[in-house]
Design a protein around this motif. Structure first.
Motif, PDB file in Angstrom:
ATOM      1  N   SER A  13      -2.536  19.391 -12.910  1.00  0.00           N
ATOM      2  CA  SER A  13      -1.595  20.101 -12.352  1.00  0.00           C
ATOM      3  C   SER A  13      -0.836  19.260 -11.347  1.00  0.00           C
ATOM      4  CB  SER A  13      -1.550  21.425 -11.944  1.00  0.00           C
ATOM      5  OG  SER A  13      -2.763  21.634 -10.932  1.00  0.00           O
ATOM      6  N   ARG A  14      -1.411  18.114 -10.970  1.00  0.00           N
ATOM      7  CA  ARG A  14      -0.819  16.999 -10.061  1.00  0.00           C
ATOM      8  C   ARG A  14      -0.433  16.011 -10.852  1.00  0.00           C
ATOM      9  NH1 ARG A  14      -4.632  17.413  -5.095  1.00  0.00           N
ATOM     10  NH2 ARG A  14      -6.092  17.656  -6.636  1.00  0.00           N
ATOM     11  N   ASP A  15       0.203  15.051  -9.987  1.00  0.00           N
ATOM     12  CA  ASP A  15       0.453  13.598 -10.563  1.00  0.00           C
ATOM     13  C   ASP A  15      -0.171  12.637  -9.810  1.00  0.00           C
ATOM     14  OD1 ASP A  15       2.613  14.858 -12.554  1.00  0.00           O
ATOM     15  OD2 ASP A  15       4.000  14.564 -11.057  1.00  0.00           O
ATOM     16  N   TYR A  16      -0.565  11.542 -10.761  1.00  0.00           N
ATOM     17  CA  TYR A  16      -1.068  10.378  -9.658  1.00  0.00           C
ATOM     18  C   TYR A  16       0.147   9.607  -9.364  1.00  0.00           C
ATOM     19  CZ  TYR A  16      -5.979  10.618 -10.828  1.00  0.00           C
ATOM     20  OH  TYR A  16      -7.241  11.068 -10.958  1.00  0.00           O
ATOM     21  N   ILE A  17       0.424   9.376  -8.180  1.00  0.00           N
ATOM     22  CA  ILE A  17       1.454   8.710  -7.739  1.00  0.00           C
ATOM     23  C   ILE A  17       1.245   7.393  -7.549  1.00  0.00           C
ATOM     24  CG2 ILE A  17       3.262   8.425  -5.795  1.00  0.00           C
ATOM     25  CD1 ILE A  17       2.694  11.187  -5.048  1.00  0.00           C
ATOM     26  N   LYS A  18       1.876   6.408  -8.410  1.00  0.00           N
ATOM     27  CA  LYS A  18       1.530   5.017  -8.233  1.00  0.00           C
ATOM     28  C   LYS A  18       1.781   4.399  -6.798  1.00  0.00           C
ATOM     29  CE  LYS A  18       3.078   4.121 -12.978  1.00  0.00           C
ATOM     30  NZ  LYS A  18       4.113   3.465 -13.727  1.00  0.00           N
ATOM     31  N   VAL A  19       0.722   3.213  -6.337  1.00  0.00           N
ATOM     32  CA  VAL A  19       0.971   2.832  -5.301  1.00  0.00           C
ATOM     33  C   VAL A  19       2.372   2.381  -4.900  1.00  0.00           C
ATOM     34  CG1 VAL A  19      -0.206   0.978  -3.649  1.00  0.00           C
ATOM     35  CG2 VAL A  19      -1.657   2.569  -4.835  1.00  0.00           C
ATOM     36  N   ALA A  20       2.799   1.627  -5.886  1.00  0.00           N
ATOM     37  CA  ALA A  20       4.211   0.853  -5.851  1.00  0.00           C
ATOM     38  C   ALA A  20       5.210   2.035  -5.423  1.00  0.00           C
ATOM     39  CB  ALA A  20       4.468   0.261  -7.384  1.00  0.00           C
ATOM     40  N   ASP A  21       5.192   3.288  -5.765  1.00  0.00           N
ATOM     41  CA  ASP A  21       6.194   4.354  -5.670  1.00  0.00           C
ATOM     42  C   ASP A  21       6.064   4.478  -4.030  1.00  0.00           C
ATOM     43  OD1 ASP A  21       7.007   4.470  -8.090  1.00  0.00           O
ATOM     44  OD2 ASP A  21       5.654   6.072  -8.516  1.00  0.00           O
ATOM     45  N   ARG A  44      -3.601  -6.638  -0.837  1.00  0.00           N
ATOM     46  CA  ARG A  44      -3.274  -7.826  -1.894  1.00  0.00           C
ATOM     47  C   ARG A  44      -1.663  -8.085  -2.433  1.00  0.00           C
ATOM     48  NH1 ARG A  44      -6.308  -6.249  -6.334  1.00  0.00           N
ATOM     49  NH2 ARG A  44      -4.200  -5.548  -7.247  1.00  0.00           N
ATOM     50  N   ASP A  45      -1.155  -7.023  -2.790  1.00  0.00           N
ATOM     51  CA  ASP A  45       0.115  -6.953  -3.656  1.00  0.00           C
ATOM     52  C   ASP A  45       1.377  -6.823  -2.970  1.00  0.00           C
ATOM     53  OD1 ASP A  45      -1.414  -7.415  -5.635  1.00  0.00           O
ATOM     54  OD2 ASP A  45      -1.269  -5.582  -6.604  1.00  0.00           O
ATOM     55  N   TRP A  46       1.368  -5.988  -1.562  1.00  0.00           N
ATOM     56  CA  TRP A  46       2.560  -5.812  -0.799  1.00  0.00           C
ATOM     57  C   TRP A  46       2.910  -6.863   0.253  1.00  0.00           C
ATOM     58  CZ3 TRP A  46       2.575   0.015   1.401  1.00  0.00           C
ATOM     59  CH2 TRP A  46       2.665   0.988   0.144  1.00  0.00           C
ATOM     60  N   PRO A  47       4.216  -6.889   0.163  1.00  0.00           N
ATOM     61  CA  PRO A  47       4.646  -8.093   1.127  1.00  0.00           C
ATOM     62  C   PRO A  47       4.034  -7.713   2.746  1.00  0.00           C
ATOM     63  CG  PRO A  47       6.542  -6.743   0.266  1.00  0.00           C
ATOM     64  CD  PRO A  47       5.338  -6.189   0.121  1.00  0.00           C
ATOM     65  N   LYS A  48       3.693  -8.992   3.118  1.00  0.00           N
ATOM     66  CA  LYS A  48       2.818  -9.227   4.489  1.00  0.00           C
ATOM     67  C   LYS A  48       3.564  -8.458   5.448  1.00  0.00           C
ATOM     68  CE  LYS A  48      -0.444 -10.836   6.704  1.00  0.00           C
ATOM     69  NZ  LYS A  48      -2.057 -10.264   6.657  1.00  0.00           N
ATOM     70  N   ARG A  49       5.129  -8.511   5.391  1.00  0.00           N
ATOM     71  CA  ARG A  49       5.735  -7.788   6.492  1.00  0.00           C
ATOM     72  C   ARG A  49       5.455  -6.373   6.544  1.00  0.00           C
ATOM     73  NH1 ARG A  49       9.714  -7.045   2.757  1.00  0.00           N
ATOM     74  NH2 ARG A  49      11.139  -5.459   2.715  1.00  0.00           N
ATOM     75  N   VAL A  50       4.939  -6.063   5.305  1.00  0.00           N
ATOM     76  CA  VAL A  50       4.825  -4.304   5.554  1.00  0.00           C
ATOM     77  C   VAL A  50       3.209  -4.164   5.524  1.00  0.00           C
ATOM     78  CG1 VAL A  50       4.778  -2.293   3.840  1.00  0.00           C
ATOM     79  CG2 VAL A  50       6.601  -3.941   3.916  1.00  0.00           C
ATOM     80  N   SER A  51       2.494  -4.895   4.956  1.00  0.00           N
ATOM     81  CA  SER A  51       0.826  -4.633   4.996  1.00  0.00           C
ATOM     82  C   SER A  51       0.399  -4.927   6.300  1.00  0.00           C
ATOM     83  CB  SER A  51       0.226  -5.563   3.614  1.00  0.00           C
ATOM     84  OG  SER A  51       0.415  -6.716   4.034  1.00  0.00           O
ATOM     85  N   SER A  52       0.892  -5.736   7.041  1.00  0.00           N
ATOM     86  CA  SER A  52       0.528  -6.191   8.373  1.00  0.00           C
ATOM     87  C   SER A  52       0.757  -4.778   9.353  1.00  0.00           C
ATOM     88  CB  SER A  52       1.496  -7.269   8.914  1.00  0.00           C
ATOM     89  OG  SER A  52       2.735  -6.989   9.111  1.00  0.00           O
TER      90      SER A  52
END
Length: 271
Positions: free
Chosen positions: A119-127, A158-166
């Motif tokens: 009854s719930r959605d898997y929200i993609k990490v990219a979202d 691994r995939d997100w921009p460094k300016r965000v993942s930092s």
């Protein structure tokens, strides 16, 4: 009570009443069978606060209401009960403070990818990324990540921009991380350990300025602790269903949500 996973390991006593007091003899005792709890209270009691619409009769489900309208009275009741009865002990407060020390202008992000019900959605990490980019690009501080999935952590770093993942901070040495659809509490890890980890995340998220989340009891717990956070949060599952907004559009977050936290928003125990 003795053992692990009991109330006193996480919370202060509800009152100064002692179970060994002689007055216990005259106290009413309520015994409940499992079916009184599920589906009894779980699906049928109108006073129970629910984290999403699972199976329940229509007088509880109220399908014609938006999630915002449906959640509001439930969150109010739960916040009042939390304020009155549920107080984290010093050890849990310290643990949350160590996991998330810089709470000012911070963004909480709860990504549940374990045993999420149908009854719930898997929200993609990219979202989650566009909102995090908007947060960082407008001067945001730490992003507190709470998740039950080791794969989510790996993908972000691994995939997100460094300016965000930092900007990502998270509870260290978490053991309750799944790599499939197994729940964290079903991994064979100590129940006490997974309790501590989940409660630490709930308390740490409650101290954030903003919150991105899906349908989850853990996210709701953060709102029960800090009701004011609801005005600075986005439920991405509800956001996805709202046809008046583009799920990938950052403008709503930038123009409507972020300014609410820049007005000196404080944690609140009042709804």
């Amino acid at each position: 009570l003795k053992g692990t996973g009991i109330w006193e390991h996480y919370f202060e006593p509800v009152s100064d009443f002692s179970p060994g007091d002689p007055s216990c003899v005259n106290k009413p005792l309520v015994k409940m069978k499992y079916d009184h709890i599920m589906p009894g209270l779980h699906s049928h009691a109108p006073f129970v606060s629910r984290p999403w619409r699972y199976w329940m009769p229509e007088y509880i489900r109220r399908s014609n209401e938006t999630f915002a309208v449906w959640f509001k009275p439930q969150r109010k009741r739960a916040a009042e009960a939390t304020k009155r009865y549920i107080r984290f002990n010093a050890a849990m407060e310290q643990r949350a403070a160590c996991a998330h020390p810089n709470t000012e202008n911070s963004l909480g992000m709860h990504i549940r990818h374990g045993d999420k019900e149908s009854s719930r959605d898997y929200i993609k990490v990219a979202d989650f990324l566009p909102f995090c980019e908007a947060f960082v690009d407008t001067g945001g501080g730490d992003i507190y990540l709470a998740t039950d999935s080791g794969l989510v952590v790996e993908k972000i770093m691994r995939d997100w921009p460094k300016r965000v993942s930092s900007h990502i901070v998270r509870q260290p040495a978490v053991e309750g991380l799944s790599r499939n659809d197994t729940a964290a509490f079903s991994l064979g890890i100590s129940t006490h350990r997974t309790n501590v980890e989940a409660l630490t995340d709930a308390l740490a998220m409650s101290k954030c300025t903003y919150l991105l989340h899906g349908m989850s009891a853990l996210s709701e717990a953060a709102f029960f602790i800090n009701p004011g956070l609801t005005e600075r949060a986005i439920n991405l599952e509800d956001f996805a269903r709202d046809e008046t907004r583009d799920r990938e559009d950052k403008k709503y977050f930038e123009n409507e949500i972020l300014p609410r936290g820049r007005k000196g928003a404080k944690n609140s125990t009042d709804y």
